[in-house]
Design a protein around this motif. Structure first.
Motif, short mmCIF file in Angstrom:
data_model
loop_
_atom_site.label_atom_id
_atom_site.label_comp_id
_atom_site.label_asym_id
_atom_site.label_seq_id
_atom_site.Cartn_x
_atom_site.Cartn_y
_atom_site.Cartn_z
N LYS A 186 0.84 -1.21 0.00
CA LYS A 186 0.00 0.00 0.00
C LYS A 186 0.87 1.25 0.00
O LYS A 186 0.62 2.20 -0.76
N THR A 187 1.90 1.26 0.83
CA THR A 187 2.82 2.41 0.89
C THR A 187 3.50 2.62 -0.46
O THR A 187 3.55 3.73 -0.98
N GLU A 188 3.99 1.53 -1.01
CA GLU A 188 4.68 1.60 -2.31
C GLU A 188 3.74 2.15 -3.39
O GLU A 188 4.12 3.04 -4.17
N SER A 190 0.95 3.95 -3.05
CA SER A 190 0.57 5.34 -2.81
C SER A 190 1.68 6.30 -3.20
O SER A 190 1.44 7.35 -3.80
N GLU A 191 2.91 5.93 -2.86
CA GLU A 191 4.05 6.80 -3.19
C GLU A 191 4.21 6.94 -4.69
O GLU A 191 4.42 8.02 -5.22
N LYS A 192 4.08 5.83 -5.39
CA LYS A 192 4.29 5.85 -6.83
C LYS A 192 3.17 6.62 -7.54
O LYS A 192 3.42 7.52 -8.34
N GLY A 194 1.19 8.70 -6.35
CA GLY A 194 1.15 10.09 -5.92
C GLY A 194 2.01 11.00 -6.79
O GLY A 194 1.86 12.23 -6.76
N GLN A 195 2.90 10.41 -7.57
CA GLN A 195 3.77 11.21 -8.44
C GLN A 195 3.12 11.55 -9.78
O GLN A 195 3.67 12.32 -10.55
N HIS A 217 -6.35 5.67 -4.04
CA HIS A 217 -5.17 6.38 -4.53
C HIS A 217 -5.49 7.73 -5.16
O HIS A 217 -4.67 8.29 -5.87
N ARG A 304 1.01 -4.73 -8.00
CA ARG A 304 2.20 -3.96 -8.34
C ARG A 304 2.29 -3.75 -9.86
O ARG A 304 2.65 -2.67 -10.31
N ASP A 308 2.45 -0.07 -11.53
CA ASP A 308 3.57 0.31 -12.41
C ASP A 308 3.07 0.69 -13.80
O ASP A 308 3.55 1.65 -14.41
N TYR A 311 1.20 4.07 -13.57
CA TYR A 311 2.18 5.13 -13.31
C TYR A 311 2.96 5.47 -14.58
O TYR A 311 3.09 6.63 -14.97
#
Ligand code: ZN
Length: 319
Positions: A186-188, A190-192, A194-195, A217, A304, A308, A311
């Motif tokens: 989840k952290t991974e 959200s961080e990705k 979020g960009q 997200h 994932r 990816d 993103y």
């Protein structure tokens, strides 16, 4: 919805089930009885692999998990084969997603549930956390909210514990370890995600499977078809989608592994005629996962891959 609890195993096929199995689609995977299930292990049968794979991690070597719906299979339209009925009959526990996802299997579950635990994992999620569309229909694609899916898997774990209390600590330990991996995922994610620039945060897919993903997200989600693939896609759906793409200058739209890509291709062609450089952003796993034994055949790997793919397609196209 928990249908019924019953501790006995291996009941005879009832007349109704037999009748249903004759009325349903041609058997593609039916081998009669299930093959080589270890006698002392708990035999869990699930519908979608989004349940099967995590439950096999949590159940560890105490369970054998069978998923009826493989890669590329659309659960909304899926009919149980005779082989499926045999597997359900010989299983110890049946775990399905529910909320009308496996729409054509509800009566089979009701019947099987007279003889053994049959549990709809997504229906353990409180009403106020479920998404609904404008018609009031509940969105069944709960696995795209990692926190909610943990709740669903939690109820599956409880079922295992009740079935085999002697292994409860083992299941709990496996679950805690696995849930830590889900938290990291989840952290991974959200961080990705979020960009991705704010104005490009529009996810267009063939059917409306990503509502929970979008909520989690902060991405606007547009599905050409509604929550189920049973609905028809109209010209106006395609035109509306093209309008949204133009408005946000969205660089990419996505196909789904379990859905025919023709409607998404019509959107791409239509938008290109209007002068928008939109392309196919890649393949997403919506209602089915990848091949078992591959990274994308796991829940975490599937998620994932989607993160990816989204993103890459949405942020690259923003230059
Ligand atoms: Zn769906």
């Amino acid at each position: 919805m928990r249908i019924r609890r019953w501790k006995s195993k291996r009941r005879m096929i009832t007349g109704l089930i037999l009748a249903m199995s004759l009325a349903i689609s041609a058997c593609s995977s039916g081998q009669g009885q299930d093959n080589a299930v270890d006698g002392d292990k708990i035999h869990v049968v699930t519908t979608i692999a989004q349940i099967a794979e995590p439950m096999s991690v949590i159940g560890g070597d105490r369970v054998v998990v069978d998923s009826l719906m493989g890669p590329g299979v659309d659960p909304h339209l899926y009919n149980a084969t005779q082989g499926d009925i045999a597997k359900l009959e010989s299983s110890d526990i049946v775990l399905y997603s529910g909320l009308h996802l496996e729409a054509n299997m509800v009566r089979v579950f009701e019947e099987i549930g007279k003889n053994k635990p049959v549990l709809a994992l997504s229906e353990s999620i409180p009403e106020d956390q479920r998404l609904k569309d404008e018609t009031g229909a509940t969105d069944p694609h709960v696995w795209f909210d990692i926190d909610l899916w943990k709740q669903a898997l939690e109820s599956g774990t409880e079922e295992l514990k009740q079935y085999a209390p002697e292994d409860a600590d083992y299941f709990e330990a496996n679950k805690v370890k696995y849930f830590a991996e889900l938290d990291a995922l989840k952290t991974e994610a959200s961080e990705k995600l979020g960009q991705i620039p704010a104005e490009k945060r529009v996810l267009v897919t063939a059917h409306d499977a990503f509502g929970y993903f979008g909520r989690m997200h902060d991405i606007q989600v547009v599905g050409l078809q509604g929550l189920s693939t049973e609905a028809e896609i109209g010209l106006s759906d395609i035109e509306d989608t093209i309008r949204i793409l133009m408005e946000h200058q969205v660089p990419a739209v996505f196909v789904e592994s379990s859905i025919n890509p023709s409607s998404i291709n019509a959107v791409i062609e239509g938008a290109q005629k209007e002068g928008l450089q939109v392309r196919e952003g890649g393949n997403l796993y919506s209602d089915a996962m990848g091949d078992a034994g591959t990274e994308q055949g796991t829940y975490i790997g599937m998620y994932r891959h989607n993160v990816d793919t989204i993103y890459t397609a949405l942020s690259k196209g923003s230059e």
